[in-house]
Design a protein around this motif. Structure first.
Motif, mmCIF file in Angstrom:
data_model
loop_
_atom_site.group_PDB
_atom_site.id
_atom_site.type_symbol
_atom_site.label_atom_id
_atom_site.label_comp_id
_atom_site.label_asym_id
_atom_site.label_seq_id
_atom_site.Cartn_x
_atom_site.Cartn_y
_atom_site.Cartn_z
ATOM 1 N N PHE A 58 0.835 -1.201 0.000
ATOM 2 C CA PHE A 58 0.000 0.000 0.000
ATOM 3 C C PHE A 58 0.867 1.247 0.000
ATOM 4 O O PHE A 58 2.046 1.194 0.341
ATOM 5 N N ASP A 62 -3.547 5.013 -1.211
ATOM 6 C CA ASP A 62 -4.655 4.245 -0.621
ATOM 7 C C ASP A 62 -5.245 4.976 0.581
ATOM 8 O O ASP A 62 -6.452 4.940 0.803
ATOM 9 N N LEU A 65 -7.347 8.109 -0.572
ATOM 10 C CA LEU A 65 -8.645 7.757 -1.143
ATOM 11 C C LEU A 65 -9.534 7.025 -0.143
ATOM 12 O O LEU A 65 -10.649 6.646 -0.463
ATOM 13 N N GLY A 66 -9.024 6.782 1.064
ATOM 14 C CA GLY A 66 -9.837 6.175 2.114
ATOM 15 C C GLY A 66 -9.956 4.665 1.996
ATOM 16 O O GLY A 66 -10.815 4.051 2.620
ATOM 17 N N ARG A 67 -9.071 4.046 1.225
ATOM 18 C CA ARG A 67 -9.127 2.577 1.093
ATOM 19 C C ARG A 67 -8.387 1.886 2.231
ATOM 20 O O ARG A 67 -8.637 0.728 2.541
ATOM 21 N N LYS A 68 -7.426 2.591 2.800
ATOM 22 C CA LYS A 68 -6.635 2.068 3.919
ATOM 23 C C LYS A 68 -6.423 3.208 4.906
ATOM 24 O O LYS A 68 -6.525 4.383 4.532
ATOM 25 N N THR A 73 -0.296 1.834 5.891
ATOM 26 C CA THR A 73 0.643 2.037 4.777
ATOM 27 C C THR A 73 2.084 2.246 5.255
ATOM 28 O O THR A 73 3.001 2.315 4.443
ATOM 29 N N GLU A 97 -8.669 12.527 -8.890
ATOM 30 C CA GLU A 97 -9.611 11.688 -8.130
ATOM 31 C C GLU A 97 -10.096 12.371 -6.859
ATOM 32 O O GLU A 97 -11.241 12.202 -6.455
#
Ligand SMILES: Nc1ncnc2c1ncn2[C@@H]1O[C@H](COP(=O)(O)OP(=O)(O)OP(=O)(O)O)[C@@H](O)[C@H]1O
Ligand SMILES: [Mg+2]
Length: 261
Positions: A58, A62, A65-68, A73, A97
């Motif tokens: 990661f 990530d 964008l709020g994925r992790k 990370t 994005e």
């Protein structure tokens, strides 16, 4: 609680990543817990610490964008007390994005808040632009280090950057301050160098670091070995100047602590 410091200048190649890497490593050697966030798709800070981008699961992308979470990370480095939030080329698309996302300017700030108690210093290495990534860094930071190469156009870019910092201060982050303007790649033999230093000191009398970073070939060699220069060649002029900068930063923190008490 960590002091969060952005290393920013929209001008490319002025020594932002070199400063973030070596200052972090020097503070880590002094026992400070340091997190260094690479917020540039070029990933020079990541590779400067010898982190192989291909091995990464990661990155800062990530987290933005709020994925992790940011903590998912983090990568530990081989250097005393220094951890890194790495970046990869994925980050190149992040500016576009982010536009569509809620709180697009404060996503990094929200992530950093969850980690502030675990570090003494958090540095953010910014990309060479005044993009949303830089705005995120400024919104998240207590102060900004502005590396400045002593050359003819340096001042033009500087006033634009200072205006952007003022804008962020008015709209999003009232506490942000300029930690200092750092003269980099200094060559005392050049007349122009002295003119630029004098001019900047005239405009920003109390905002320039006493420490000046000389042009030094060891600083430019170190990243290809995946080492901060303060580990690669401790005795070099470049390494010693960043060690002095670390001491100067520590003295700033002490002064601030006294003025608050
Ligand atoms: N004081 C110095 N003396 C000699 N070379 C230096 C010095 N500081 C940085 N360099 C070299 O100059 C180049 C640009 O430095 P650096 O990558 O730190 O700048 P940057 O501002 O982060 O660039 P970018 O805007 O592309 O992110 C690198 O090759 C680096 O090794
Ligand atoms: Mg850089």
């Amino acid at each position: 609680m960590a002091v969060v410091i952005a290393v920013a200048n929209q001008k490319g190649g002025v020594g932002k990543s070199t400063t973030a890497v070596n200052l972090s490593a020097a503070l880590g050697k002094r026992g400070k817990r340091v997190l260094c966030i690479d917020s540039d798709a070029q990933g020079n800070l990541t590779s400067g610490f010898g982190i192989k981008k291909k091995s990464l699961e990661f990155s800062v992308y990530d987290a933005l964008l709020g994925r992790k979470t940011l903590s998912d990370t983090i990568v530990k480095t081989d250097f005393e007390n220094v951890s890194v939030v790495p970046s990869t080329s994925d980050l190149a698309g992040a500016d576009i994005e982010l536009i569509e996302l809620e709180n697009r300017q404060s996503r990094l700030k929200m992530q950093i808040l969850t980690l502030k108690s675990e570090y003494d210093y958090i540095f953010i290495d910014c990309p060479p632009s005044l993009s949303l990534l830089t705005v995120n860094a400024l919104c998240a930071s207590d102060s900004v280090i502005i590396p400045l190469q002593c050359e003819f156009h340096a001042l033009e870019g500087l006033s634009q950057l200072v205006e952007s910092i003022k804008l962020v201060k008015r709209r999003f982050n009232p506490n942000i301050d300029i930690e200092g303007i750092l003269f980099t790649m200094y060559d005392g033999r050049l007349q122009l160098t002295h003119q630029v230093v004098d001019e900047v000191k005239k405009h920003f009398p109390s905002k320039t670091f006493e420490t000046i970073i000389p042009r030094n070939v060891r600083l430019s060699e170190a990243p290809s070995h995946g080492l901060p220069c303060v580990y690669y060649d401790k005795g070099s002029k470049g390494a010693q100047s960043y060690e002095a900068l670390a001491d100067e930063i520590l003295s700033h923190s002490k002064k601030k602590a006294v003025s608050i008490n």
